[in-house]
Design a protein around this motif. Structure first.
Motif, PDB file in Angstrom:
ATOM      1  N   ASN A 161     -15.916 -53.042   4.384  1.00 42.44           N
ATOM      2  CA  ASN A 161     -16.809 -51.892   4.408  1.00 42.44           C
ATOM      3  C   ASN A 161     -17.540 -51.739   5.747  1.00 42.44           C
ATOM      4  OD1 ASN A 161     -16.129 -50.805   1.867  1.00 42.44           O
ATOM      5  ND2 ASN A 161     -17.385 -52.354   0.864  1.00 42.44           N
ATOM      6  N   PHE A 162     -18.296 -50.645   5.862  1.00 44.27           N
ATOM      7  CA  PHE A 162     -18.803 -50.205   7.153  1.00 44.27           C
ATOM      8  C   PHE A 162     -20.322 -50.271   7.225  1.00 44.27           C
ATOM      9  CE2 PHE A 162     -14.592 -48.723   7.337  1.00 44.27           C
ATOM     10  CZ  PHE A 162     -14.295 -48.292   8.618  1.00 44.27           C
ATOM     11  N   SER A 163     -20.806 -50.851   8.311  1.00 44.76           N
ATOM     12  CA  SER A 163     -22.218 -50.712   8.645  1.00 44.76           C
ATOM     13  C   SER A 163     -22.419 -49.310   9.228  1.00 44.76           C
ATOM     14  CB  SER A 163     -22.631 -51.762   9.671  1.00 44.76           C
ATOM     15  OG  SER A 163     -21.962 -51.517  10.913  1.00 44.76           O
ATOM     16  N   ILE A 164     -23.650 -48.915   9.417  1.00 48.98           N
ATOM     17  CA  ILE A 164     -23.917 -47.607  10.014  1.00 48.98           C
ATOM     18  C   ILE A 164     -23.350 -47.526  11.432  1.00 48.98           C
ATOM     19  CG2 ILE A 164     -25.711 -45.991  10.723  1.00 48.98           C
ATOM     20  CD1 ILE A 164     -25.291 -46.234   7.682  1.00 48.98           C
ATOM     21  N   ALA A 220     -30.455 -41.277  -2.529  1.00 45.34           N
ATOM     22  CA  ALA A 220     -31.160 -40.265  -1.737  1.00 45.34           C
ATOM     23  C   ALA A 220     -31.479 -40.801  -0.344  1.00 45.34           C
ATOM     24  CB  ALA A 220     -32.436 -39.835  -2.456  1.00 45.34           C
ATOM     25  N   SER A 221     -31.946 -42.030  -0.286  1.00 43.10           N
ATOM     26  CA  SER A 221     -32.250 -42.648   1.015  1.00 43.10           C
ATOM     27  C   SER A 221     -30.976 -42.839   1.835  1.00 43.10           C
ATOM     28  CB  SER A 221     -32.948 -43.990   0.798  1.00 43.10           C
ATOM     29  OG  SER A 221     -34.158 -43.825   0.080  1.00 43.10           O
ATOM     30  N   TYR A 222     -29.901 -43.223   1.164  1.00 42.42           N
ATOM     31  CA  TYR A 222     -28.612 -43.434   1.826  1.00 42.42           C
ATOM     32  C   TYR A 222     -28.106 -42.135   2.447  1.00 42.42           C
ATOM     33  CZ  TYR A 222     -23.699 -44.999   2.165  1.00 42.42           C
ATOM     34  OH  TYR A 222     -22.439 -45.343   2.587  1.00 42.42           O
ATOM     35  N   LEU A 223     -28.222 -41.040   1.710  1.00 44.89           N
ATOM     36  CA  LEU A 223     -27.786 -39.751   2.236  1.00 44.89           C
ATOM     37  C   LEU A 223     -28.542 -39.369   3.502  1.00 44.89           C
ATOM     38  CD1 LEU A 223     -27.280 -37.522  -0.953  1.00 44.89           C
ATOM     39  CD2 LEU A 223     -25.523 -38.258   0.689  1.00 44.89           C
ATOM     40  N   ALA A 224     -29.826 -39.682   3.521  1.00 51.09           N
ATOM     41  CA  ALA A 224     -30.632 -39.357   4.710  1.00 51.09           C
ATOM     42  C   ALA A 224     -30.122 -40.093   5.941  1.00 51.09           C
ATOM     43  CB  ALA A 224     -32.098 -39.701   4.449  1.00 51.09           C
ATOM     44  N   VAL A 225     -29.582 -41.299   5.745  1.00 49.82           N
ATOM     45  CA  VAL A 225     -29.073 -42.099   6.864  1.00 49.82           C
ATOM     46  C   VAL A 225     -27.697 -41.623   7.316  1.00 49.82           C
ATOM     47  CG1 VAL A 225     -28.379 -44.421   7.572  1.00 49.82           C
ATOM     48  CG2 VAL A 225     -30.433 -44.110   6.182  1.00 49.82           C
ATOM     49  N   VAL A 226     -26.802 -41.339   6.353  1.00 50.94           N
ATOM     50  CA  VAL A 226     -25.413 -41.003   6.723  1.00 50.94           C
ATOM     51  C   VAL A 226     -25.238 -39.527   7.058  1.00 50.94           C
ATOM     52  CG1 VAL A 226     -24.494 -42.880   5.326  1.00 50.94           C
ATOM     53  CG2 VAL A 226     -24.669 -40.590   4.321  1.00 50.94           C
ATOM     54  N   ARG A 227     -26.164 -38.685   6.657  1.00 51.36           N
ATOM     55  CA  ARG A 227     -26.017 -37.242   6.868  1.00 51.36           C
ATOM     56  C   ARG A 227     -25.744 -36.857   8.316  1.00 51.36           C
ATOM     57  NH1 ARG A 227     -30.464 -32.463   5.367  1.00 51.36           N
ATOM     58  NH2 ARG A 227     -29.165 -30.722   6.144  1.00 51.36           N
ATOM     59  N   PRO A 228     -26.475 -37.404   9.288  1.00 49.18           N
ATOM     60  CA  PRO A 228     -26.265 -36.955  10.677  1.00 49.18           C
ATOM     61  C   PRO A 228     -25.051 -37.560  11.372  1.00 49.18           C
ATOM     62  CG  PRO A 228     -28.054 -38.551  10.598  1.00 49.18           C
ATOM     63  CD  PRO A 228     -27.618 -38.334   9.179  1.00 49.18           C
ATOM     64  N   PHE A 287     -23.294 -35.516  -7.140  1.00 52.56           N
ATOM     65  CA  PHE A 287     -22.791 -34.246  -6.624  1.00 52.56           C
ATOM     66  C   PHE A 287     -23.946 -33.297  -6.304  1.00 52.56           C
ATOM     67  CE2 PHE A 287     -21.473 -29.866  -7.519  1.00 52.56           C
ATOM     68  CZ  PHE A 287     -20.319 -29.735  -6.774  1.00 52.56           C
ATOM     69  N   SER A 288     -24.879 -33.164  -7.254  1.00 49.08           N
ATOM     70  CA  SER A 288     -26.008 -32.259  -7.049  1.00 49.08           C
ATOM     71  C   SER A 288     -26.922 -32.752  -5.936  1.00 49.08           C
ATOM     72  CB  SER A 288     -26.805 -32.102  -8.347  1.00 49.08           C
ATOM     73  OG  SER A 288     -27.436 -33.322  -8.721  1.00 49.08           O
ATOM     74  N   MET A 289     -27.033 -34.080  -5.785  1.00 48.72           N
ATOM     75  CA  MET A 289     -27.879 -34.620  -4.721  1.00 48.72           C
ATOM     76  C   MET A 289     -27.302 -34.324  -3.345  1.00 48.72           C
ATOM     77  SD  MET A 289     -28.995 -38.264  -6.416  1.00 48.72           S
ATOM     78  CE  MET A 289     -30.068 -38.753  -5.052  1.00 48.72           C
ATOM     79  N   VAL A 290     -25.979 -34.435  -3.207  1.00 51.73           N
ATOM     80  CA  VAL A 290     -25.358 -34.114  -1.922  1.00 51.73           C
ATOM     81  C   VAL A 290     -25.587 -32.637  -1.600  1.00 51.73           C
ATOM     82  CG1 VAL A 290     -23.198 -34.001  -0.619  1.00 51.73           C
ATOM     83  CG2 VAL A 290     -23.630 -35.932  -2.152  1.00 51.73           C
ATOM     84  N   GLN A 291     -25.430 -31.781  -2.594  1.00 50.17           N
ATOM     85  CA  GLN A 291     -25.658 -30.356  -2.355  1.00 50.17           C
ATOM     86  C   GLN A 291     -27.089 -30.076  -1.892  1.00 50.17           C
ATOM     87  OE1 GLN A 291     -24.297 -28.702  -6.191  1.00 50.17           O
ATOM     88  NE2 GLN A 291     -22.646 -27.687  -5.058  1.00 50.17           N
ATOM     89  N   GLU A 292     -28.039 -30.799  -2.473  1.00 53.05           N
ATOM     90  CA  GLU A 292     -29.442 -30.563  -2.145  1.00 53.05           C
ATOM     91  C   GLU A 292     -29.860 -31.222  -0.827  1.00 53.05           C
ATOM     92  OE1 GLU A 292     -31.617 -32.049  -5.455  1.00 53.05           O
ATOM     93  OE2 GLU A 292     -30.612 -30.742  -6.902  1.00 53.05           O
ATOM     94  N   LEU A 293     -29.390 -32.449  -0.596  1.00 49.63           N
ATOM     95  CA  LEU A 293     -29.906 -33.251   0.505  1.00 49.63           C
ATOM     96  C   LEU A 293     -29.004 -33.280   1.748  1.00 49.63           C
ATOM     97  CD1 LEU A 293     -31.194 -36.272  -1.629  1.00 49.63           C
ATOM     98  CD2 LEU A 293     -32.504 -34.302  -0.814  1.00 49.63           C
ATOM     99  N   ALA A 294     -27.734 -32.920   1.574  1.00 50.24           N
ATOM    100  CA  ALA A 294     -26.812 -32.883   2.720  1.00 50.24           C
ATOM    101  C   ALA A 294     -25.820 -31.739   2.510  1.00 50.24           C
ATOM    102  CB  ALA A 294     -26.089 -34.222   2.868  1.00 50.24           C
TER     103      ALA A 294
END
Length: 410
Positions: free
Chosen positions: A42-45, A79-87, A101-108
């Motif tokens: 697996n992958f680190s950031i 939610a915290s994970y999405l904030a890190v990987v989004r950019p 699914f709904s969280m990705v739509q809302e947060l990314a």
């Protein structure tokens, strides 16, 4: 016809790069959380950043897997994970859960959403509904025939992408939704920690007769009653393309770089050959032979033509067929001296007959007539892991070429 995407597993940064060099159009990877392969490196950031950059520089794509079945405790962390990987620039994210699914739509919202095979999409209504809710792609369940895939394509919107597995391990349950590992080892398959108890050796014992094993085995080693063969559809490229699949997916994020290179190169070759002249295309059996040079179980076409029968299981043992070993990877080549610098992966000897794989080129065979260690001293064996070996080559080679050797028959 549009050429389908060839989608490779990326269990590590090295495997991602290997997959792209050997012909993948896209790679799916997992982070250190929310992915269904905790056994993969697996992958680190930082690895994600480097992998995405490597792929995008070559016009390829990278998808992030986040396809666990989450419990309440996972939601805030996601939610915290999405904030890190989004950019980071992912080209898509795979989920199987409606809440995620709904969280990705809302947060990314800018990241395209792919619906994982874990969602068990086996009909056109579910695929169409995911698309209506905003999914760009649906990964079809493995438990489907070509005819069913084709019907889904015909009865869903044209801009809905369809992805299907064409090669790799099969599951005894519907696309991974299994609780056997939970019951037997307290490791949750749907959280990425499957212990694969379906591959174990079982015997039958009556409750009041402990230690008395009933005579129900297939051979003297026991009964491997859940042990599926590996999926292999390389002989059926035309049927896959005619079914309208957008992306051909290779399973195997816990497999080796050698496995990824070999499988991807074989499918890449046949897909390209088909599109060169579809009308006169005939499968090249040499590519099936290539697939047999990696560690694998016996091959099957799974559900593609019929419901599975007893022929899709292996009852004699749970071991893999492994006829070839990766012995080294080329890290440098001097065109003037025709000497390759090789990092050893498995022991080999002067005098060995080897095969040399190169990205998107046919392999060639040669004998290792002489070789030297890193100091330039003549050696007859390379016994140490990761040791540097200098080998004269009969043909030019490139960096990242792989050297393999057939195992001796016992």
């Amino acid at each position: 016809m549009k050429k389908p995407e060839l989608l490779a597993p990326g269990g590590s940064l090295e495997k991602l790069k290997t997959a792209i060099l050997y012909g993948a159009d896209a790679v799916y990877i997992g982070g250190e959380a929310f992915s269904l392969r905790v056994a993969a490196e697996n992958f680190s950031i930082e690895d994600m950043k480097e992998g995405i950059s490597f792929a995008h520089e070559r016009g390829k794509k990278v998808y992030l897997t986040a396809n666990i079945l989450p419990h309440n405790a996972d939601i805030d962390d996601f939610a915290s994970y999405l904030a890190v990987v989004r950019p980071l620039g992912f080209d898509g994210i795979l989920v199987s859960d409606l809440g995620m699914f709904s969280m990705v739509q809302e947060l990314a919202p800018e990241i395209p959403i792919h619906i994982s095979t874990q969602a068990n999409n086996v009909n056109f209504r579910s695929a169409a509904k995911w698309h209506e809710m905003g999914a760009k792609r649906v990964v079809l369940a493995r438990e489907m025939s070509f005819a069913e895939m084709k019907e889904i394509r015909e009865r869903t919107p044209e801009d809905l992408e369809l992805e299907a597995f064409v090669h790799g391990a099969m599951c005894i349950s519907y696309s991974g939704r299994c609780l056997l590992s939970n019951y037997m080892t307290q490791r949750d398959a749907n959280q990425g920690a499957c212990a694969h108890p379906c591959r174990w050796n079982y015997s039958l014992v009556e409750q009041t007769r402990p230690g008395e094993y009933m005579d129900v085995y297939e051979n003297e080693r026991g009964s491997f009653i859940f042990n599926s063969k590996d999926l292999c559809l390389i002989r059926h490229i035309p049927e896959l393309i005619e079914s309208g699949i957008t992306s051909f997916k290779i399973e195997g994020r816990v497999k080796t770089s050698y496995y990824v290179a070999t499988i991807i190169q074989a499918y890449r070759t046949e897909i390209d050959r088909y599109f060169e002249d579809p009308e006169h295309y005939v499968f090249d059996e040499k590519q099936f032979d290539e697939l047999c040079k990696v560690s694998h179980r016996p091959y099957t076409t799974g559900f593609s033509f019929r419901k599975p029968t007893g022929e899709e299981q292996v009852y004699t043992d749970s071991s893999y067929i492994r006829d070839y070993d990766l012995i080294g990877i080329v890290t440098d080549y001097d065109a003037e001296t025709k000497i390759a610098t090789v990092t050893q992966r498995n022991r080999f000897f002067a005098g060995d007959e080897i095969e040399v794989m190169q990205p998107q080129q046919p392999f060639f065979s040669q004998t290792i007539k002489t070789m030297q260690n890193e100091k330039g001293e003549e050696i007859t064996v390379a016994p140490h892991a990761a040791m540097i070996v200098k080998i004269p080559m009969e043909q030019s080679v490139v960096k990242d070429a792989m050297l393999r050797k057939k195992r001796e028959e016992k």
